[in-house]
Design an enzyme around this catalytic site. Structure first.
Site, PDB file in Angstrom:
ATOM      1  N   LYS A  46      12.044  37.422  22.276  1.00 15.42           N
ATOM      2  CA  LYS A  46      11.480  35.141  22.382  1.00 15.42           C
ATOM      3  C   LYS A  46      12.579  34.758  22.236  1.00 15.42           C
ATOM      4  CE  LYS A  46       7.709  32.883  21.266  1.00 15.42           C
ATOM      5  NZ  LYS A  46       7.702  31.863  20.394  1.00 15.42           N
ATOM      6  N   ASN A  47      12.894  34.179  20.285  1.00 13.44           N
ATOM      7  CA  ASN A  47      13.305  33.061  19.652  1.00 13.44           C
ATOM      8  C   ASN A  47      14.531  33.103  19.324  1.00 13.44           C
ATOM      9  OD1 ASN A  47      10.654  32.312  19.184  1.00 13.44           O
ATOM     10  ND2 ASN A  47       9.629  32.906  17.475  1.00 13.44           N
ATOM     11  N   CYS A  56       3.365  25.851  20.640  1.00 16.67           N
ATOM     12  CA  CYS A  56       2.198  26.390  19.680  1.00 16.67           C
ATOM     13  C   CYS A  56       1.558  25.077  19.007  1.00 16.67           C
ATOM     14  CB  CYS A  56       2.455  27.384  19.667  1.00 16.67           C
ATOM     15  SG  CYS A  56       2.121  28.989  20.692  1.00 16.67           S
ATOM     16  N   ARG A 106       8.203  24.614  22.262  1.00 13.62           N
ATOM     17  CA  ARG A 106       8.640  23.531  20.922  1.00 13.62           C
ATOM     18  C   ARG A 106      10.851  24.277  21.039  1.00 13.62           C
ATOM     19  NH1 ARG A 106       8.380  20.489  16.753  1.00 13.62           N
ATOM     20  NH2 ARG A 106       9.894  21.204  15.038  1.00 13.62           N
ATOM     21  N   ASP A 121       4.952  34.044  11.614  1.00 15.49           N
ATOM     22  CA  ASP A 121       5.038  34.858  13.092  1.00 15.49           C
ATOM     23  C   ASP A 121       3.459  35.800  13.229  1.00 15.49           C
ATOM     24  OD1 ASP A 121       5.989  32.798  13.767  1.00 15.49           O
ATOM     25  OD2 ASP A 121       7.618  34.046  14.443  1.00 15.49           O
ATOM     26  N   ARG A 164       3.288  34.537  27.129  1.00 11.81           N
ATOM     27  CA  ARG A 164       4.142  32.978  26.986  1.00 11.81           C
ATOM     28  C   ARG A 164       5.847  33.985  25.841  1.00 11.81           C
ATOM     29  NH1 ARG A 164       3.445  27.509  23.689  1.00 11.81           N
ATOM     30  NH2 ARG A 164       5.595  28.154  23.512  1.00 11.81           N
ATOM     31  N   ARG A 213       4.739  18.970  14.094  1.00 12.65           N
ATOM     32  CA  ARG A 213       5.580  20.012  13.813  1.00 12.65           C
ATOM     33  C   ARG A 213       6.606  18.765  14.350  1.00 12.65           C
ATOM     34  NH1 ARG A 213       4.762  25.428  17.281  1.00 12.65           N
ATOM     35  NH2 ARG A 213       7.062  26.292  16.699  1.00 12.65           N
TER      36      ARG A 213
HETATM   37  N1  EPU Z   1       9.618  21.470  10.672  1.00  9.79           N
HETATM   38  C1  EPU Z   1       9.621  19.917  10.178  1.00  9.79           C
HETATM   39  N2  EPU Z   1      10.523  19.197  10.784  1.00  9.79           N
HETATM   40  C2  EPU Z   1      11.607  19.442  11.416  1.00  9.79           C
HETATM   41  C3  EPU Z   1      11.298  21.122  11.767  1.00  9.79           C
HETATM   42  C4  EPU Z   1      10.651  21.664  11.088  1.00  9.79           C
HETATM   43  O1  EPU Z   1       8.540  19.057   9.210  1.00  9.79           O
HETATM   44  O2  EPU Z   1      12.200  18.664  11.756  1.00  9.79           O
HETATM   45  C5  EPU Z   1       8.642  21.913   9.476  1.00  9.79           C
HETATM   46  C6  EPU Z   1       7.697  23.063  10.672  1.00  9.79           C
HETATM   47  O3  EPU Z   1       6.841  21.731  10.859  1.00  9.79           O
HETATM   48  C7  EPU Z   1       6.742  23.866  10.182  1.00  9.79           C
HETATM   49  C8  EPU Z   1       8.598  24.455   9.117  1.00  9.79           C
HETATM   50  O4  EPU Z   1       9.263  22.627   9.052  1.00  9.79           O
HETATM   51  O5  EPU Z   1       5.988  23.508   9.174  1.00  9.79           O
HETATM   52  C9  EPU Z   1       9.086  25.276  10.174  1.00  9.79           C
HETATM   53  O6  EPU Z   1       9.327  24.958  11.372  1.00  9.79           O
HETATM   54  P1  EPU Z   1      10.777  25.814  11.885  1.00  9.79           P
HETATM   55  O7  EPU Z   1      11.658  24.338  12.782  1.00  9.79           O
HETATM   56  O8  EPU Z   1      11.493  26.300  11.259  1.00  9.79           O
HETATM   57  O9  EPU Z   1       9.929  26.323  12.830  1.00  9.79           O
HETATM   58  P2  EPU Z   1      10.730  25.995  14.866  1.00  9.79           P
HETATM   59  O10 EPU Z   1      11.488  26.378  14.733  1.00  9.79           O
HETATM   60  O11 EPU Z   1       9.537  24.755  15.084  1.00  9.79           O
HETATM   61  C10 EPU Z   1      10.105  28.907  14.815  1.00  9.79           C
HETATM   62  C11 EPU Z   1       9.837  29.831  16.277  1.00  9.79           C
HETATM   63  C12 EPU Z   1       8.020  29.846  15.577  1.00  9.79           C
HETATM   64  C13 EPU Z   1       8.422  30.527  13.971  1.00  9.79           C
HETATM   65  C14 EPU Z   1       9.487  29.806  13.067  1.00  9.79           C
HETATM   66  C15 EPU Z   1       9.504  29.838  11.512  1.00  9.79           C
HETATM   67  C16 EPU Z   1      11.020  29.595  18.116  1.00  9.79           C
HETATM   68  C17 EPU Z   1      10.825  29.222  19.776  1.00  9.79           C
HETATM   69  N3  EPU Z   1       9.721  29.156  17.434  1.00  9.79           N
HETATM   70  O12 EPU Z   1       9.859  27.366  15.063  1.00  9.79           O
HETATM   71  O13 EPU Z   1       7.703  31.172  16.269  1.00  9.79           O
HETATM   72  O14 EPU Z   1       7.417  30.179  13.819  1.00  9.79           O
HETATM   73  O15 EPU Z   1      10.742  29.533  14.169  1.00  9.79           O
HETATM   74  O16 EPU Z   1      10.047  30.922  11.654  1.00  9.79           O
HETATM   75  O17 EPU Z   1      12.617  30.192  17.033  1.00  9.79           O
HETATM   76  C18 EPU Z   1       6.817  31.766  16.861  1.00  9.79           C
HETATM   77  O18 EPU Z   1       7.398  32.860  18.031  1.00  9.79           O
HETATM   78  O19 EPU Z   1       4.933  32.476  17.821  1.00  9.79           O
HETATM   79  C19 EPU Z   1       6.769  31.460  17.000  1.00  9.79           C
HETATM   80  C20 EPU Z   1       5.843  29.975  16.821  1.00  9.79           C
END
Ligand code: EPU
Length: 418
Positions: free
Chosen positions: A22-23, A116, A92, A305, A397, A121
């Site tokens: 997915k990611n 989620c 997201r 995750d 999802r 976030r």
């Molecule tokens: N963060 C900030 N500011 C930003 C971006 C991130 O404060 O501008 C914080 C977030 O709030 C969080 C941390 O940094 O506390 C990590 O966020 P990250 O940006 O790495 O995560 P993401 O890109 O929103 C992706 C995956 C998530 C997975 C995370 C961490 C996708 C679509 N989602 O999210 O997947 O948990 O990386 O590996 O790629 C899931 O699949 O269930 C899922 C939530």
């Protein structure tokens, strides 16, 4: 309302192939916007988040066709539409379309992404990093308007190795006529997959899989065919499920090398794990034991995750397991649901302490988010009696064919309507 009826207590046996990640598929689909030539993404999982990504592409004027597990994208007629909040709010990953729009159209217009609920976030790292490369932001979160004031190379250091910010930087930087260096970049394998696809399209990127990415932008990008990497989190979830229920489960078409901390945790819980090539087999024929302390961390650490599925598996493990969540500010919404089955879980800030109990009993529980939903399913599969799991759309999802897969492994489950 639809729910899954689960009659728990059966060990699981059988073999299932793991789907594409997915990611990974979501940023890969965003990347197809970068070229007017046709791209083909093979091994796409049939999940609602992938459908949402194809809806965004269609909204932007692309022709998108699913052929089995392949998605064929023709972005030759793509036009710069704003992405409406109904589409942005579905997940997201919709925010990664910003980097792709900036590269293709020179501007992007969109609202805050959904996804989620895992605590705050924000996208402040995306904003600051893109601004450092010359992007100007206007508007509020319900209608951001972004465009290049100038496209210049440079060095950007992320405050945290954010997966989404790294993806956005990659997608935007390929159009910058200069060198962009990203320090403290995310090292997740899904980033490496995206770099692989971008390189196959003609981009020049080095450092994939390390914390320092170098993008020599401005190269013309062409169409490409790319196969999505296997889903680490689908794999981790079924491993946690097999550990919790006991039995003998083989997961094929996956990659054991991407799951080392998860395999280590399950081995220390008393599971026998055999890996051969692309297959992971988990056997568990004795009681589970607690595994001490596990802290989530960016790759190559223990993945956030997999925290909820592992917590569900530890509910019956003898002793005390401490799960520390360091990536998201509030990723314990599954805890009250798991307690409904009799799970003994205390939380203290970002630490959840699970004390193994002798038995779990059937309950009605709700999927609170994608991974938390799978954790509730795992608890139900180990509980005595008939449980009900609600909120199935959230699970769909990110897990393709998951109800069929439970049946294939011998679980006693059925979809019901009330
Ligand atoms: N963060 C900030 N500011 C930003 C971006 C991130 O404060 O501008 C914080 C977030 O709030 C969080 C941390 O940094 O506390 C990590 O966020 P990250 O940006 O790495 O995560 P993401 O890109 O929103 C992706 C995956 C998530 C997975 C995370 C961490 C996708 C679509 N989602 O999210 O997947 O948990 O990386 O590996 O790629 C899931 O699949 O269930 C899922 C939530």
């Amino acid at each position: 309302m639809q729910y899954l009826a689960v009659r728990g207590g059966k060990p699981l046996r059988g073999s299932i192939p793991i789907h594409g990640a997915k990611n990974s598929v979501l940023p890969l689909l965003a990347a197809t916007l970068l070229t007017p030539e046709r791209c083909v993404i093979t091994g796409c999982p049939e999940i609602s988040d992938a459908t949402a990504a194809t809806e965004i592409l269609r909204h932007l004027g692309c022709t998108v066709e699913w052929r089995g597990a392949s998605v064929i994208v023709d972005a030759s007629q793509a036009s710069g539409n704003a992405i409406p909040s109904e589409l942005m709010g579905k997940m997201r990953a919709s925010v990664t379309f910003l980097g792709a729009m900036l590269s293709r159209f020179g501007w992007g217009r969109l609202s805050a992404p959904g996804g989620c609920r895992l605590g705050v976030r924000p996208i402040n790292y995306h904003v600051a990093a893109l601004e450092a490369l010359g992007v100007k932001w206007d508007g509020e979160s319900e209608d951001w308007r972004c465009r290049w004031e100038a496209r210049f190379g440079g060095e950007v250091t992320l405050p945290f190795p954010s997966v989404g910010a790294t993806e956005n930087l990659l997608l935007a930087s390929v159009s910058v006529p200069g060198v962009v260096t990203v320090h403290n970049a995310a090292r997740e394998p899904e980033i490496t997959d995206l770099c692989g696809f971008l390189s196959a399209m003609g981009a020049e990127i080095s450092g994939a899989g390390t914390a320092d990415l170098i993008i020599r932008g401005g190269k013309p990008l062409h169409g490409a065919v790319w196969h999505v990497m296997p889903d680490r989190m689908e794999t981790a979830s079924y491993l946690a499920m097999a550990a919790a229920c006991g039995g003998d489960v083989a997961l094929t078409q996956t990659d054991p090398m991407l799951l080392i901390p998860v395999l280590d945790a399950l081995r220390s819980a008393g599971c026998r794990i055999e890996t051969t090539g692309k297959t992971i087999r988990l056997l568990r024929d004795r009681p589970l034991r607690a595994i001490g302390t596990v802290s989530t961390a960016p790759y190559p650490g223990f993945p956030t995750d997999a925290q909820a599925p592992l917590m569900a598996a530890m509910l019956l493990a003898e002793g005390e397991t401490r799960l520390i969540e360091t990536v998201f500010s509030d990723r314990f919404s599954h805890v009250p649901e798991l307690r409904k089955f009799g799970g003994a879980i205390e939380t203290d800030g970002n630490c959840a302490i699970v004390t193994g109990v002798r038995r779990l009993t059937a309950a009605s529980a709700e999927a609170t988010d994608l991974r938390g939903g799978m954790a509730a399913v795992i608890a139900a599969l180990c509980a005595e009696g008939e449980s009900r799991i609600y909120g199935l759309d959230l699970i769909g999802r990110g897990y393709a064919q998951w109800i069929d897969y439970l049946g294939l492994l011998g679980a006693d489950v059925s979809l019901q309507e009330e």
